[in-house]
Design a protein around this motif. Structure first.
Motif, PDB file in Angstrom:
ATOM      1  N   SER A  94       0.830  -1.199   0.000  1.00 18.96           N
ATOM      2  CA  SER A  94       0.000   0.000   0.000  1.00 18.96           C
ATOM      3  C   SER A  94       0.871   1.259   0.000  1.00 18.96           C
ATOM      4  O   SER A  94       2.008   1.252   0.467  1.00 18.96           O
ATOM      5  CB  SER A  94      -0.943   0.015   1.203  1.00 18.96           C
ATOM      6  OG  SER A  94      -0.212   0.035   2.386  1.00 18.96           O
ATOM      7  N   VAL A  95       0.304   2.317  -0.566  1.00 20.42           N
ATOM      8  CA  VAL A  95       0.976   3.617  -0.624  1.00 20.42           C
ATOM      9  C   VAL A  95       0.005   4.668  -0.097  1.00 20.42           C
ATOM     10  O   VAL A  95      -1.210   4.471  -0.127  1.00 20.42           O
ATOM     11  CB  VAL A  95       1.437   3.957  -2.066  1.00 20.42           C
ATOM     12  CG1 VAL A  95       2.566   3.029  -2.500  1.00 20.42           C
ATOM     13  CG2 VAL A  95       0.300   3.881  -3.046  1.00 20.42           C
ATOM     14  N   PRO A  96       0.514   5.810   0.376  1.00 17.80           N
ATOM     15  CA  PRO A  96      -0.376   6.805   0.985  1.00 17.80           C
ATOM     16  C   PRO A  96      -1.257   7.562  -0.010  1.00 17.80           C
ATOM     17  O   PRO A  96      -2.306   8.078   0.360  1.00 17.80           O
ATOM     18  CB  PRO A  96       0.580   7.761   1.704  1.00 17.80           C
ATOM     19  CG  PRO A  96       1.922   7.516   1.146  1.00 17.80           C
ATOM     20  CD  PRO A  96       1.924   6.138   0.566  1.00 17.80           C
ATOM     21  N   GLU A  97      -0.854   7.647  -1.286  1.00 17.88           N
ATOM     22  CA  GLU A  97      -1.643   8.405  -2.261  1.00 17.88           C
ATOM     23  C   GLU A  97      -2.372   7.459  -3.207  1.00 17.88           C
ATOM     24  O   GLU A  97      -1.848   6.402  -3.560  1.00 17.88           O
ATOM     25  CB  GLU A  97      -0.750   9.332  -3.116  1.00 17.88           C
ATOM     26  CG  GLU A  97       0.070  10.322  -2.343  1.00 17.88           C
ATOM     27  CD  GLU A  97       1.449   9.775  -2.035  1.00 17.88           C
ATOM     28  OE1 GLU A  97       1.961   8.969  -2.819  1.00 17.88           O
ATOM     29  OE2 GLU A  97       1.995  10.140  -0.987  1.00 17.88           O
ATOM     30  N   ASN A  98      -3.568   7.888  -3.647  1.00 15.00           N
ATOM     31  CA  ASN A  98      -4.305   7.125  -4.647  1.00 15.00           C
ATOM     32  C   ASN A  98      -3.574   7.172  -5.980  1.00 15.00           C
ATOM     33  O   ASN A  98      -2.977   8.175  -6.345  1.00 15.00           O
ATOM     34  CB  ASN A  98      -5.721   7.677  -4.823  1.00 15.00           C
ATOM     35  CG  ASN A  98      -6.595   7.339  -3.633  1.00 15.00           C
ATOM     36  OD1 ASN A  98      -6.409   6.315  -2.986  1.00 15.00           O
ATOM     37  ND2 ASN A  98      -7.547   8.206  -3.335  1.00 15.00           N
ATOM     38  N   TRP A  99      -3.589   6.083  -6.692  1.00 17.48           N
ATOM     39  CA  TRP A  99      -3.037   5.933  -8.036  1.00 17.48           C
ATOM     40  C   TRP A  99      -1.521   6.138  -8.114  1.00 17.48           C
ATOM     41  O   TRP A  99      -0.979   6.352  -9.170  1.00 17.48           O
ATOM     42  CB  TRP A  99      -3.762   6.825  -9.050  1.00 17.48           C
ATOM     43  CG  TRP A  99      -5.150   6.334  -9.306  1.00 17.48           C
ATOM     44  CD1 TRP A  99      -6.235   6.535  -8.514  1.00 17.48           C
ATOM     45  CD2 TRP A  99      -5.582   5.513 -10.380  1.00 17.48           C
ATOM     46  NE1 TRP A  99      -7.319   5.888  -9.034  1.00 17.48           N
ATOM     47  CE2 TRP A  99      -6.947   5.262 -10.195  1.00 17.48           C
ATOM     48  CE3 TRP A  99      -4.957   4.966 -11.494  1.00 17.48           C
ATOM     49  CZ2 TRP A  99      -7.703   4.489 -11.062  1.00 17.48           C
ATOM     50  CZ3 TRP A  99      -5.706   4.202 -12.366  1.00 17.48           C
ATOM     51  CH2 TRP A  99      -7.058   3.966 -12.140  1.00 17.48           C
ATOM     52  N   ALA A 100      -0.817   6.063  -6.983  1.00 26.79           N
ATOM     53  CA  ALA A 100       0.640   6.140  -7.011  1.00 26.79           C
ATOM     54  C   ALA A 100       1.231   4.776  -7.356  1.00 26.79           C
ATOM     55  O   ALA A 100       2.320   4.689  -7.895  1.00 26.79           O
ATOM     56  CB  ALA A 100       1.179   6.609  -5.660  1.00 26.79           C
ATOM     57  N   ARG A 101       0.494   3.700  -7.041  1.00 36.09           N
ATOM     58  CA  ARG A 101       0.918   2.343  -7.386  1.00 36.09           C
ATOM     59  C   ARG A 101      -0.328   1.547  -7.767  1.00 36.09           C
ATOM     60  O   ARG A 101      -1.346   1.627  -7.090  1.00 36.09           O
ATOM     61  CB  ARG A 101       1.616   1.672  -6.215  1.00 36.09           C
ATOM     62  CG  ARG A 101       2.005   0.217  -6.527  1.00 36.09           C
ATOM     63  CD  ARG A 101       2.637  -0.485  -5.358  1.00 36.09           C
ATOM     64  NE  ARG A 101       3.960   0.076  -5.122  1.00 36.09           N
ATOM     65  CZ  ARG A 101       4.594  -0.016  -3.971  1.00 36.09           C
ATOM     66  NH1 ARG A 101       4.044  -0.625  -2.949  1.00 36.09           N
ATOM     67  NH2 ARG A 101       5.787   0.508  -3.819  1.00 36.09           N
ATOM     68  N   LEU A 102      -0.215   0.796  -8.848  1.00 32.53           N
ATOM     69  CA  LEU A 102      -1.319  -0.050  -9.302  1.00 32.53           C
ATOM     70  C   LEU A 102      -0.855  -1.498  -9.319  1.00 32.53           C
ATOM     71  O   LEU A 102       0.279  -1.790  -9.667  1.00 32.53           O
ATOM     72  CB  LEU A 102      -1.780   0.347 -10.710  1.00 32.53           C
ATOM     73  CG  LEU A 102      -2.272   1.779 -10.898  1.00 32.53           C
ATOM     74  CD1 LEU A 102      -2.567   2.036 -12.370  1.00 32.53           C
ATOM     75  CD2 LEU A 102      -3.494   2.043 -10.050  1.00 32.53           C
ATOM     76  N   SER A 155      -7.848   4.240  -1.615  1.00 34.87           N
ATOM     77  CA  SER A 155      -9.159   4.007  -2.234  1.00 34.87           C
ATOM     78  C   SER A 155      -9.410   2.536  -2.530  1.00 34.87           C
ATOM     79  O   SER A 155     -10.549   2.092  -2.520  1.00 34.87           O
ATOM     80  CB  SER A 155      -9.291   4.802  -3.537  1.00 34.87           C
ATOM     81  OG  SER A 155      -8.559   4.177  -4.584  1.00 34.87           O
ATOM     82  N   ARG A 156      -8.360   1.772  -2.839  1.00 35.20           N
ATOM     83  CA  ARG A 156      -8.466   0.369  -3.240  1.00 35.20           C
ATOM     84  C   ARG A 156      -9.443   0.203  -4.412  1.00 35.20           C
ATOM     85  O   ARG A 156     -10.082  -0.819  -4.586  1.00 35.20           O
ATOM     86  CB  ARG A 156      -8.903  -0.526  -2.087  1.00 35.20           C
ATOM     87  CG  ARG A 156      -7.914  -0.618  -0.968  1.00 35.20           C
ATOM     88  CD  ARG A 156      -6.659  -1.361  -1.424  1.00 35.20           C
ATOM     89  NE  ARG A 156      -5.824  -1.689  -0.281  1.00 35.20           N
ATOM     90  CZ  ARG A 156      -4.616  -1.226  -0.113  1.00 35.20           C
ATOM     91  NH1 ARG A 156      -4.094  -0.413  -0.984  1.00 35.20           N
ATOM     92  NH2 ARG A 156      -3.910  -1.577   0.934  1.00 35.20           N
ATOM     93  N   PHE A 157      -9.549   1.243  -5.234  1.00 35.40           N
ATOM     94  CA  PHE A 157     -10.435   1.247  -6.396  1.00 35.40           C
ATOM     95  C   PHE A 157     -10.003   0.147  -7.364  1.00 35.40           C
ATOM     96  O   PHE A 157      -8.816  -0.040  -7.612  1.00 35.40           O
ATOM     97  CB  PHE A 157     -10.378   2.614  -7.082  1.00 35.40           C
ATOM     98  CG  PHE A 157     -11.361   2.786  -8.194  1.00 35.40           C
ATOM     99  CD1 PHE A 157     -12.697   3.042  -7.933  1.00 35.40           C
ATOM    100  CD2 PHE A 157     -10.946   2.690  -9.515  1.00 35.40           C
ATOM    101  CE1 PHE A 157     -13.608   3.202  -8.960  1.00 35.40           C
ATOM    102  CE2 PHE A 157     -11.840   2.850 -10.552  1.00 35.40           C
ATOM    103  CZ  PHE A 157     -13.183   3.107 -10.273  1.00 35.40           C
ATOM    104  N   ALA A 158     -10.959  -0.593  -7.903  1.00 35.18           N
ATOM    105  CA  ALA A 158     -10.646  -1.691  -8.817  1.00 35.18           C
ATOM    106  C   ALA A 158     -11.354  -1.495 -10.150  1.00 35.18           C
ATOM    107  O   ALA A 158     -12.480  -0.991 -10.198  1.00 35.18           O
ATOM    108  CB  ALA A 158     -11.063  -3.021  -8.203  1.00 35.18           C
ATOM    109  N   VAL A 159     -10.680  -1.879 -11.232  1.00 33.93           N
ATOM    110  CA  VAL A 159     -11.225  -1.806 -12.580  1.00 33.93           C
ATOM    111  C   VAL A 159     -11.046  -3.187 -13.210  1.00 33.93           C
ATOM    112  O   VAL A 159      -9.981  -3.795 -13.102  1.00 33.93           O
ATOM    113  CB  VAL A 159     -10.472  -0.758 -13.440  1.00 33.93           C
ATOM    114  CG1 VAL A 159     -10.990  -0.739 -14.859  1.00 33.93           C
ATOM    115  CG2 VAL A 159     -10.565   0.621 -12.815  1.00 33.93           C
ATOM    116  N   TRP A 160     -12.109  -3.673 -13.867  1.00 34.75           N
ATOM    117  CA  TRP A 160     -12.023  -4.913 -14.624  1.00 34.75           C
ATOM    118  C   TRP A 160     -12.424  -4.617 -16.048  1.00 34.75           C
ATOM    119  O   TRP A 160     -13.456  -3.990 -16.288  1.00 34.75           O
ATOM    120  CB  TRP A 160     -12.954  -5.985 -14.046  1.00 34.75           C
ATOM    121  CG  TRP A 160     -12.494  -6.521 -12.741  1.00 34.75           C
ATOM    122  CD1 TRP A 160     -11.619  -7.536 -12.538  1.00 34.75           C
ATOM    123  CD2 TRP A 160     -12.877  -6.078 -11.436  1.00 34.75           C
ATOM    124  NE1 TRP A 160     -11.415  -7.749 -11.198  1.00 34.75           N
ATOM    125  CE2 TRP A 160     -12.198  -6.871 -10.495  1.00 34.75           C
ATOM    126  CE3 TRP A 160     -13.733  -5.084 -10.961  1.00 34.75           C
ATOM    127  CZ2 TRP A 160     -12.331  -6.707  -9.130  1.00 34.75           C
ATOM    128  CZ3 TRP A 160     -13.877  -4.929  -9.606  1.00 34.75           C
ATOM    129  CH2 TRP A 160     -13.180  -5.731  -8.707  1.00 34.75           C
TER     130      TRP A 160
END
Length: 152
Positions: free
Chosen positions: A91-99, A120-125
């Motif tokens: 995990s990283v502190p900022e959203n979209w810094a690591r996918l 956010s743990r946002f997921a895309v399929w």
């Protein structure tokens, strides 16, 4: 995102992974290349690769086949030898810094799974037609263009 290809002749790790001729004993270097060629067609384990190799050359030693299979990068990514890994956080502190991404199969179809390692743990399929690099890079470009660099 930067993706680059390094040809085998310029890749320093390839030279380090090749089996030295002196350590092979009775087996000729050409036999190792033949074993690598047979193994790379299907990436079978040691037993099946040994069986196929002995159809061509009955004198091949099991240790030589084990060495080839153990040094196969593709096989190591699928079924790596057990090792002690230091546990860490992805995990990283900022959203979209690591996918994190992978191709997942469901009901006979392939899907690209992309998960934000940020809070956010946002997921895309997205369904993909094939698993080749061009297809995956195209989908990743589309996702980044749709979501923006910060996922918004």
């Amino acid at each position: 995102m930067t993706v680059s290809f390094t040809p085998s002749e310029k890749n320093r790790s390839d030279a380090l992974n090749r089996v030295p001729k002196a350590s092979l004993g009775e087996v000729e270097v050409a036999s190792v290349v033949d074993i690598q060629d047979l193994h790379s067609k299907h990436h079978f384990g040691v037993d099946r690769t040994l069986y196929l190799t002995r159809l061509v050359d009955p004198s091949v030693k099991r240790e030589c086949v084990e060495s080839v299979v153990r040094s196969c990068r593709q096989c190591q990514t699928i079924d790596p030898a057990p090792s002690n890994n230091v546990l860490g956080e992805i995990s990283v502190p900022e959203n979209w810094a690591r996918l994190a991404l992978d191709v997942t199969r469901f009901q006979g179809r392939a899907y690209l799974t992309v998960v934000d390692c940020g809070p956010s743990r946002f997921a895309v399929w997205q369904e993909v037609a094939s698993e080749n690099a061009r297809e995956i890079c195209g989908h990743m470009t589309q996702i980044i263009l749709e979501r923006g660099s910060d996922g918004q």
